[in-house]
Scaffold this active site. Structure first.
Site, mmCIF file in Angstrom:
data_model
loop_
_atom_site.group_PDB
_atom_site.id
_atom_site.type_symbol
_atom_site.label_atom_id
_atom_site.label_comp_id
_atom_site.label_asym_id
_atom_site.label_seq_id
_atom_site.Cartn_x
_atom_site.Cartn_y
_atom_site.Cartn_z
ATOM 1 N N ASP A 41 0.830 -1.200 0.000
ATOM 2 C CA ASP A 41 0.000 0.000 0.000
ATOM 3 C C ASP A 41 0.874 1.263 0.000
ATOM 4 O O ASP A 41 1.981 1.246 0.546
ATOM 5 C CB ASP A 41 -0.923 -0.026 1.230
ATOM 6 C CG ASP A 41 -2.063 0.965 1.097
ATOM 7 O OD1 ASP A 41 -2.345 1.419 -0.030
ATOM 8 O OD2 ASP A 41 -2.679 1.293 2.130
ATOM 9 N N GLY A 68 0.222 5.399 -4.441
ATOM 10 C CA GLY A 68 -0.372 6.669 -4.858
ATOM 11 C C GLY A 68 0.157 7.821 -4.017
ATOM 12 O O GLY A 68 0.565 8.865 -4.550
ATOM 13 N N ARG A 69 0.203 7.609 -2.683
ATOM 14 C CA ARG A 69 0.667 8.682 -1.795
ATOM 15 C C ARG A 69 2.160 8.962 -1.997
ATOM 16 O O ARG A 69 2.613 10.091 -1.883
ATOM 17 C CB ARG A 69 0.359 8.328 -0.332
ATOM 18 C CG ARG A 69 -1.102 8.600 0.032
ATOM 19 C CD ARG A 69 -1.471 7.972 1.339
ATOM 20 N NE ARG A 69 -1.549 6.522 1.209
ATOM 21 C CZ ARG A 69 -1.421 5.677 2.223
ATOM 22 N NH1 ARG A 69 -1.195 6.128 3.431
ATOM 23 N NH2 ARG A 69 -1.514 4.381 2.016
ATOM 24 N N THR A 90 -10.417 -6.796 -5.884
ATOM 25 C CA THR A 90 -11.583 -6.682 -6.765
ATOM 26 C C THR A 90 -12.121 -5.240 -6.702
ATOM 27 O O THR A 90 -12.562 -4.693 -7.715
ATOM 28 C CB THR A 90 -12.690 -7.696 -6.362
ATOM 29 O OG1 THR A 90 -12.717 -7.792 -4.952
ATOM 30 C CG2 THR A 90 -12.438 -9.051 -6.955
ATOM 31 N N ASN A 129 -10.295 -2.573 -6.316
ATOM 32 C CA ASN A 129 -9.400 -1.720 -7.117
ATOM 33 C C ASN A 129 -9.776 -1.718 -8.603
ATOM 34 O O ASN A 129 -9.400 -0.815 -9.338
ATOM 35 C CB ASN A 129 -7.933 -2.192 -7.016
ATOM 36 C CG ASN A 129 -7.298 -1.985 -5.658
ATOM 37 O OD1 ASN A 129 -6.378 -2.693 -5.292
ATOM 38 N ND2 ASN A 129 -7.797 -1.012 -4.898
ATOM 39 N N ARG A 134 -11.238 1.451 -9.962
ATOM 40 C CA ARG A 134 -10.472 2.710 -10.015
ATOM 41 C C ARG A 134 -10.619 3.372 -11.376
ATOM 42 O O ARG A 134 -10.998 2.725 -12.351
ATOM 43 C CB ARG A 134 -8.995 2.428 -9.763
ATOM 44 C CG ARG A 134 -8.759 2.168 -8.312
ATOM 45 C CD ARG A 134 -7.353 2.415 -7.938
ATOM 46 N NE ARG A 134 -7.247 2.147 -6.504
ATOM 47 C CZ ARG A 134 -6.176 2.379 -5.788
ATOM 48 N NH1 ARG A 134 -5.108 2.877 -6.349
ATOM 49 N NH2 ARG A 134 -6.157 2.113 -4.496
ATOM 50 N N ARG A 184 -5.054 -2.370 8.678
ATOM 51 C CA ARG A 184 -6.189 -3.246 8.420
ATOM 52 C C ARG A 184 -5.794 -4.249 7.344
ATOM 53 O O ARG A 184 -4.769 -4.081 6.668
ATOM 54 C CB ARG A 184 -7.423 -2.442 7.999
ATOM 55 C CG ARG A 184 -7.196 -1.531 6.829
ATOM 56 C CD ARG A 184 -8.478 -0.825 6.377
ATOM 57 N NE ARG A 184 -8.168 0.141 5.351
ATOM 58 C CZ ARG A 184 -8.031 1.448 5.552
ATOM 59 N NH1 ARG A 184 -8.222 1.958 6.752
ATOM 60 N NH2 ARG A 184 -7.721 2.250 4.547
HETATM 61 C C1 FPP Z 1 -1.983 0.311 -3.376
HETATM 62 O O1 FPP Z 1 -1.531 1.617 -3.433
HETATM 63 C C2 FPP Z 1 -1.448 -0.403 -4.519
HETATM 64 C C3 FPP Z 1 -2.184 -0.827 -5.575
HETATM 65 C C4 FPP Z 1 -3.640 -0.656 -5.668
HETATM 66 C C5 FPP Z 1 -1.538 -1.449 -6.737
HETATM 67 C C6 FPP Z 1 -0.310 -2.234 -6.406
HETATM 68 C C7 FPP Z 1 0.382 -2.516 -7.631
HETATM 69 C C8 FPP Z 1 1.701 -2.682 -7.751
HETATM 70 C C9 FPP Z 1 2.666 -2.678 -6.636
HETATM 71 C C10 FPP Z 1 2.251 -2.917 -9.098
HETATM 72 C C11 FPP Z 1 2.237 -4.349 -9.444
HETATM 73 C C12 FPP Z 1 1.086 -4.631 -10.288
HETATM 74 C C13 FPP Z 1 0.785 -5.819 -10.819
HETATM 75 C C14 FPP Z 1 -0.466 -5.894 -11.591
HETATM 76 C C15 FPP Z 1 1.614 -7.033 -10.663
HETATM 77 P P1 FPP Z 1 -2.583 2.795 -3.542
HETATM 78 O O2 FPP Z 1 -2.694 3.229 -4.951
HETATM 79 O O3 FPP Z 1 -3.872 2.388 -2.897
HETATM 80 O O4 FPP Z 1 -1.846 3.872 -2.745
HETATM 81 P P2 FPP Z 1 -2.489 4.983 -1.811
HETATM 82 O O5 FPP Z 1 -3.122 4.258 -0.659
HETATM 83 O O6 FPP Z 1 -1.294 5.770 -1.410
HETATM 84 O O7 FPP Z 1 -3.459 5.756 -2.649
#
Ligand code: FPP
Length: 232
Positions: free
Chosen positions: A18, A21-22, A64, A66, A69, A185
């Protein structure tokens, strides 16, 4: 840098990656850049986990939820499977690790599904080494449990806890779950398999989670006394 094998490394480790994005937003970059960095780090960190002695590593790459998005972000995440196909296969081939993708693969575009199956088949020769990288993609634990229960019901036989575990797409008990990105979580990540897992939370965003951080998490795991509900 810590590269030494841990004496009591977790056999089966889950990683909730996780914070991509941040990580990007903190650098005024598009969120997509965070996912690209995350993909590169997935290969690094999973390889390091095998080096430290883990046998099974399962990474949560897409839930699922995600899949809902924004189209552009979702397409970018999925495109990483194609872009980093060679790097992924080379990295795990060199460690003799086989690969499996778990989740509702039928929800993914044909081209991506084909690439996942090709990755599995290129690493299938390592099935006997006992080392496997699992990628959870279009995955949700409740749906996985419901599917397994329905399979059992269709056979008309009651199942034991172990038999139900064996029906799951990822049929292994997790020893350690690591979640990066500061949240505490599980977000529908292997709820059945993680019933007795040790939970390790890191505030680092996944692209910043380093091999040293992984080593620290494994050392923390080795220091835990796992009681599984018993008085020791
Ligand atoms: C959560 O970060 C991460 C994801 C939803 C995607 C994770 C994907 C990768 C690490 C790349 C590998 C991909 C594949 C298909 C093998 P977030 O975007 O929710 O971050 P945030 O909580 O900071 O917004």
């Amino acid at each position: 840098m810590h590269t030494d094998k841990i004496i009591a490394a977790p056999e089966t480790v889950g990683i909730i990656m996780d914070g991509n994005g941040r990580w990007a937003q903190a650098r005024s970059l598009p969120r997509k850049e965070g996912h690209t960095k995350g993909m590169i780090n997935l290969i690094e960190i999973a390889s390091a986990a095998f080096r430290l002695g883990a046998k099974n590593v399962v990474c949560y790459s897409l839930s699922t939820e995600n899949l809902n998005r924004e189209k552009d972000e979702l397409e970018h995440i999925l495109s990483l499977v194609l872009r980093y196909f060679d790097a992924f296969v080379d990295a795990f081939r060199s460690r003799k690790v086989c690969a499996k993708f778990v989740g509702r693969l039928d929800l993914l575009p044909e081209e991506i599904r084909y690439s996942l199956l090709r990755t599995e088949s290129l690493l299938a020769e390592f099935a006997g080494t006992g080392r496997t990288i699992y990628i959870a993609i279009a995955y949700g634990s409740r749906a996985e449990i419901v599917d397994a229960v329905n399979k059992a019901i269709s056979r008309g036989e009651p199942v034991t806890e172990q038999e139900l575990l064996a029906e799951l797409s990822f049929p292994l008990e997790l020893d350690l779950i690591i979640r990066t990105g500061g949240e505490r979580r599980l977000s529908n990540f292997f709820l059945y398999q993680g019933a007795y897992a040790e939970l390790y939370f890191s505030d680092r965003y996944f692209p910043d989670f380093s091999k040293e951080d992984l080593h620290e998490a494994f050392e923390w795991y080795a220091s835990r006394q796992r009681r599984r509900g018993l008085v020791l």
